[in-house]
Motif scaffolding. Sequence first.
Motif, mmCIF file in Angstrom:
data_model
loop_
_atom_site.group_PDB
_atom_site.id
_atom_site.type_symbol
_atom_site.label_atom_id
_atom_site.label_comp_id
_atom_site.label_asym_id
_atom_site.label_seq_id
_atom_site.Cartn_x
_atom_site.Cartn_y
_atom_site.Cartn_z
ATOM 1 N N THR A 157 48.995 -5.982 10.152
ATOM 2 C CA THR A 157 48.938 -4.767 9.342
ATOM 3 C C THR A 157 49.657 -3.617 10.044
ATOM 4 O O THR A 157 50.386 -2.847 9.402
ATOM 5 C CB THR A 157 47.465 -4.393 9.058
ATOM 6 O OG1 THR A 157 46.829 -5.538 8.486
ATOM 7 C CG2 THR A 157 47.363 -3.229 8.093
ATOM 8 N N TYR A 199 54.428 -11.362 -3.190
ATOM 9 C CA TYR A 199 53.185 -10.818 -2.609
ATOM 10 C C TYR A 199 51.977 -11.326 -3.373
ATOM 11 O O TYR A 199 50.985 -11.750 -2.799
ATOM 12 C CB TYR A 199 53.184 -9.283 -2.683
ATOM 13 C CG TYR A 199 54.364 -8.619 -2.032
ATOM 14 C CD1 TYR A 199 54.616 -8.805 -0.669
ATOM 15 C CD2 TYR A 199 55.214 -7.794 -2.759
ATOM 16 C CE1 TYR A 199 55.701 -8.180 -0.063
ATOM 17 C CE2 TYR A 199 56.295 -7.165 -2.156
ATOM 18 C CZ TYR A 199 56.539 -7.368 -0.816
ATOM 19 O OH TYR A 199 57.601 -6.758 -0.229
ATOM 20 N N GLU A 200 52.087 -11.246 -4.705
ATOM 21 C CA GLU A 200 50.959 -11.586 -5.549
ATOM 22 C C GLU A 200 50.539 -13.035 -5.376
ATOM 23 O O GLU A 200 49.358 -13.358 -5.272
ATOM 24 C CB GLU A 200 51.375 -11.335 -6.991
ATOM 25 C CG GLU A 200 50.286 -10.716 -7.813
ATOM 26 C CD GLU A 200 50.695 -10.635 -9.268
ATOM 27 O OE1 GLU A 200 51.911 -10.556 -9.559
ATOM 28 O OE2 GLU A 200 49.789 -10.661 -10.098
ATOM 29 N N LEU A 203 48.882 -13.467 -2.023
ATOM 30 C CA LEU A 203 47.523 -12.924 -2.037
ATOM 31 C C LEU A 203 46.567 -13.869 -2.753
ATOM 32 O O LEU A 203 45.423 -14.034 -2.342
ATOM 33 C CB LEU A 203 47.504 -11.546 -2.708
ATOM 34 C CG LEU A 203 48.090 -10.417 -1.856
ATOM 35 C CD1 LEU A 203 48.294 -9.164 -2.697
ATOM 36 C CD2 LEU A 203 47.200 -10.103 -0.653
ATOM 37 N N MET A 215 45.803 -10.957 5.181
ATOM 38 C CA MET A 215 45.942 -10.574 3.777
ATOM 39 C C MET A 215 46.071 -9.054 3.582
ATOM 40 O O MET A 215 46.738 -8.586 2.672
ATOM 41 C CB MET A 215 44.762 -11.117 2.961
ATOM 42 C CG MET A 215 44.900 -12.588 2.689
ATOM 43 S SD MET A 215 46.475 -12.943 1.830
ATOM 44 C CE MET A 215 47.056 -14.326 2.772
ATOM 45 N N HIS A 216 45.428 -8.310 4.455
ATOM 46 C CA HIS A 216 45.535 -6.866 4.353
ATOM 47 C C HIS A 216 46.992 -6.406 4.559
ATOM 48 O O HIS A 216 47.468 -5.480 3.910
ATOM 49 C CB HIS A 216 44.622 -6.222 5.391
ATOM 50 C CG HIS A 216 44.410 -4.773 5.151
ATOM 51 N ND1 HIS A 216 43.451 -4.299 4.314
ATOM 52 C CD2 HIS A 216 45.070 -3.691 5.600
ATOM 53 C CE1 HIS A 216 43.526 -2.993 4.270
ATOM 54 N NE2 HIS A 216 44.504 -2.589 5.044
ATOM 55 N N GLU A 219 48.865 -6.941 1.342
ATOM 56 C CA GLU A 219 48.582 -5.876 0.368
ATOM 57 C C GLU A 219 49.410 -4.629 0.666
ATOM 58 O O GLU A 219 49.972 -4.006 -0.228
ATOM 59 C CB GLU A 219 47.089 -5.510 0.408
ATOM 60 C CG GLU A 219 46.208 -6.517 -0.301
ATOM 61 C CD GLU A 219 44.735 -6.347 0.051
ATOM 62 O OE1 GLU A 219 43.953 -7.249 -0.300
ATOM 63 O OE2 GLU A 219 44.372 -5.337 0.681
ATOM 64 N N ALA A 222 53.022 -5.150 -0.185
ATOM 65 C CA ALA A 222 53.234 -5.055 -1.635
ATOM 66 C C ALA A 222 53.275 -3.592 -2.061
ATOM 67 O O ALA A 222 54.127 -3.177 -2.842
ATOM 68 C CB ALA A 222 52.118 -5.792 -2.373
ATOM 69 N N LYS A 223 52.356 -2.816 -1.511
ATOM 70 C CA LYS A 223 52.257 -1.411 -1.885
ATOM 71 C C LYS A 223 53.539 -0.656 -1.531
ATOM 72 O O LYS A 223 54.005 0.179 -2.293
ATOM 73 C CB LYS A 223 51.062 -0.816 -1.148
ATOM 74 C CG LYS A 223 50.668 0.554 -1.617
ATOM 75 C CD LYS A 223 49.309 0.940 -1.056
ATOM 76 C CE LYS A 223 49.164 2.452 -1.060
ATOM 77 N NZ LYS A 223 48.169 2.897 -0.090
#
Length: 410
Positions: A157, A199-200, A203, A215-216, A219, A222-223
């Motif tokens: 992350t 990404y989707e 996830l 996984m964080h 996310e 993706a953002k």
Amino acid sequence: MLIVQKYGGTSVADTDRIKKVARFAADTAKQGNKVVVVVSAMSGETDRLLKLGHVIASETKQSPDRELDALISTGETSTAALMALALQSIGQPAVSLTASQIRIVTDSCHQRAKMKYIETGRINSELNKGNIVIITGFQGVDEEGDLTTIGRGGSDTSAVAIAAALHADCCEIYSDVDGLYSADPNVCKNAVKIDSSSYEELLETAGAGAKVVHMHAVELAAKHDVPLQLKRSPSIEAGGSVRSGTKVTREEINMEQVLVSTVSHTSSEAKISVRDVPHKVGIVSRIFQPLAKANINVDMIVQNVASNLKSDVSFTIAKPDLKKAMQLSEIAAREIGAGKVEMAGDVSKISIVGIGMRSHAGVAAKMFETLAKEGIDIQMISTSEIKVSVVIDAKFMQKAVDALHHAFIS
Ligand code: ASP
Ligand code: MG
């Protein structure tokens, strides 16, 4: 290009591996790229430090979290300095920077701090001087200047957040796995590595994907639309070169052509069914509230309403939570006037995931038919736009994964 390379604990497990990573990062820079390297602690180091901390902290009454952060963040600081030394010793200008030197600013929630912003001034000026910049993953600093850490496994992350802040062209995540597979290769011998994913999709594969990247971090990628490359580390790959891995980006048109890209499974889940739950507003929450309070994570939930104004409520949980969850469910069932509480201690969740499902009908039907042909009974079903999951008896897990992989992938 501006490239962020993140190396996990096993990639930097000893000085030999650190040197191999340094050589690879230096080669990347020589090809004309600006390179930022984000490192984890050497494997086992965070655990070692935490253990030391807990031995001593058991005697204090105040929360040990502030000092534990000061302690465990040293794992990443050590790797970063070693990496900078390794680069300098092969003639590559490099500088290590900690989160407080950069100001990777988080809230003050020690041990699980959330990042607020990253100052990029120092990083950019070091890059412009021709340095490879090595940054400690996992670390942050709060507004007061106290060291924080962002939760176990957090350096993926960190890397993505840094890549986003720098508007990097991509974030490469190096681990001991060479990418995302169409199924767990230990379960399905036909499993193949996937070259590109979204990404989707990643996830949705959760369990399976989590072995490759946190996984964080996905996310966050993706953002901020940070392209990811999941690869096996040059310090682990034989010969020190790197194979193509899996590219993860925003969804692209051609991805829709693939109906199902992964078949994933979980193996340590249990199922609880509460029978004859009276059909009244608000009653289901009285089953789930006590579980939430006890921090028991509920995964899939299915409620079947029968005609007699009673329903069966079934849900899955992690196997280690089964005993506690049974106790709480039995109490709740008595209180709300429900019937028996039954359990299945060994179930497996099998999921098929693919972006193509969005635009194709009949995927779920084909999945059920495939399992029926194998004589596998489906106990629960749930779907999202790009995923169908079923819960089955765990003894059929391998057979189900194989059959579905054969039916949808190869
Ligand atoms: N060193 C930290 C941990 O072991 C962070 C990481 O490796 O991502 O949890
Ligand atoms: Mg990790």
